[in-house]
Design a protein around this motif. Structure first.
Motif, PDB file in Angstrom:
ATOM      1  N   TYR A 193      -8.014  14.954   3.181  1.00 19.24           N
ATOM      2  CA  TYR A 193      -8.117  14.909   1.723  1.00 19.24           C
ATOM      3  C   TYR A 193      -8.778  16.193   1.222  1.00 19.24           C
ATOM      4  O   TYR A 193      -9.684  16.722   1.880  1.00 19.24           O
TER       5      TYR A 193
ATOM      6  N   ASP B 111      -3.337   7.577  -1.287  1.00 20.20           N
ATOM      7  CA  ASP B 111      -2.990   8.993  -1.417  1.00 20.20           C
ATOM      8  C   ASP B 111      -3.960   9.737  -2.318  1.00 20.20           C
ATOM      9  O   ASP B 111      -4.151  10.950  -2.165  1.00 20.20           O
TER      10      ASP B 111
ATOM     11  N   LYS C  91      -4.676  13.434  -1.029  1.00 17.94           N
ATOM     12  CA  LYS C  91      -4.344  13.559   0.394  1.00 17.94           C
ATOM     13  C   LYS C  91      -3.587  14.871   0.612  1.00 17.94           C
ATOM     14  O   LYS C  91      -2.698  15.229  -0.159  1.00 17.94           O
TER      15      LYS C  91
ATOM     16  N   SER D  70      -1.318  15.681   2.554  1.00 14.66           N
ATOM     17  CA  SER D  70       0.121  15.552   2.787  1.00 14.66           C
ATOM     18  C   SER D  70       0.946  15.495   1.512  1.00 14.66           C
ATOM     19  O   SER D  70       2.160  15.735   1.542  1.00 14.66           O
ATOM     20  N   ILE D  71       0.327  15.190   0.354  1.00 17.04           N
ATOM     21  CA  ILE D  71       1.093  15.146  -0.897  1.00 17.04           C
ATOM     22  C   ILE D  71       0.820  16.360  -1.776  1.00 17.04           C
ATOM     23  O   ILE D  71       1.428  16.512  -2.839  1.00 17.04           O
TER      24      ILE D  71
ATOM     25  N   CYS E 202       0.824  15.306  -8.169  1.00 17.41           N
ATOM     26  CA  CYS E 202       0.241  14.493  -7.101  1.00 17.41           C
ATOM     27  C   CYS E 202       0.469  13.010  -7.370  1.00 17.41           C
ATOM     28  O   CYS E 202       0.841  12.251  -6.462  1.00 17.41           O
TER      29      CYS E 202
ATOM     30  N   SER F  32       2.246  10.012  -5.194  1.00 20.79           N
ATOM     31  CA  SER F  32       1.321   9.047  -4.619  1.00 20.79           C
ATOM     32  C   SER F  32       1.907   7.635  -4.585  1.00 20.79           C
ATOM     33  O   SER F  32       2.498   7.169  -5.558  1.00 20.79           O
TER      34      SER F  32
END
Length: 252
Positions: free
Chosen positions: A84, A112, A158, A160-161, A181, A185
């Motif tokens: 994160y 997320d 997060k 990854s996003i 984001c 999410s």
């Protein structure tokens, strides 16, 4: 630490007069599964020396010229290894020593986005009130039709996003970034009503408030439609006037 839970990112440029509370709040955290990335824009004052002197574990300092705040954030994203990302600007601070621990508990849900409330502090680090927009207990992309209801520093995404900030926006790229984001999410976790961020009230956006508002209007029109945005801003007018009065009162 190869894969910490959090990457805390602080962007600096000649921030020696304001960065001490930021560093102190990071060092005070009781939860230590983090790395600290400082993206400095080749400061000519003692900013980098102060960061080094803080002796915060797992600190990575990059000091080089950049194209501004959001360009530096993009550079920091490229270096981040945490699950994160937390953007903690110079002058801003974690509101207490257990903020990361609270966020870590929320992260157990694998949400997320983790988010919370923000309190305002002045240059003397005195709490002057809560942010005029309150983070909702339930958050989704439509929440941002009402403006930036979650302060950027209290919006933890997060890795990854996360995508890069759009450098076409000079003052409100964080607002547009948060919307993207939220679009990606699948679940968001609220960490509770107790503030997690102390926001210094004389930051970059405060100093360029009108330009920031113009950018936000364009962003809202692009994402939510020009007609809806127009009518939403009519509804915003009383809120804007209340905040203007509140700011003038704080200056007295």
């Amino acid at each position: 630490m190869s894969n910490p839970l959090f990457t805390i990112i602080t962007v600096t440029y000649n921030a020696a007069t304001v960065i001490a509370p930021t560093l102190k709040s990071v060092l005070a955290q009781t939860f230590t599964d983090y790395e600290y990335v400082v993206a400095d824009g080749a400061s000519t004052d003692d900013t980098v020396a102060l960061v080094e002197a803080a002796h915060i574990a797992n600190t990575h300092i990059v000091s080089e010229p950049d194209k501004g705040l959001y360009d530096a954030m993009n550079k920091a994203i490229a270096r981040a290894k945490g699950s994160y990302l937390i953007f903690l600007n110079a002058g801003d601070a974690f509101a207490s020593s257990n903020v990361l621990r609270r966020l870590a508990v929320a992260a157990e849900s694998d949400a997320d986005i983790l988010y919370g409330q923000t309190q305002l502090v002045n240059a003397d680090r005195e709490v002057v009130g809560m942010r005029h927009l309150t983070a909702p207990a339930e958050l989704d992309v439509d929440s941002f039709r009402n403006g930036m209801v979650v302060c950027h520093q209290a919006f933890v995404a997060k890795r990854s996003i996360v995508e890069n900030y759009n450098l076409n926006y000079r003052f409100s790229a964080d607002y547009e970034w948060c919307i993207r984001c939220l679009q990606k999410s699948k679940a968001n976790a609220y960490v509770g009503d107790t503030p997690i961020i102390s926001f210094l009230t004389d930051g970059l956006t405060d100093k360029h408030h009108k330009a920031s508002l113009r950018e936000r209007y364009k962003i809202m029109s692009d994402y939510f439609g020009s007609i809806d945005t127009f009518f939403m801003h009519i509804k915003f007018l009383p809120r804007y006037l209340r905040e203007k009065v509140r700011k003038s009162m704080r200056k007295k």
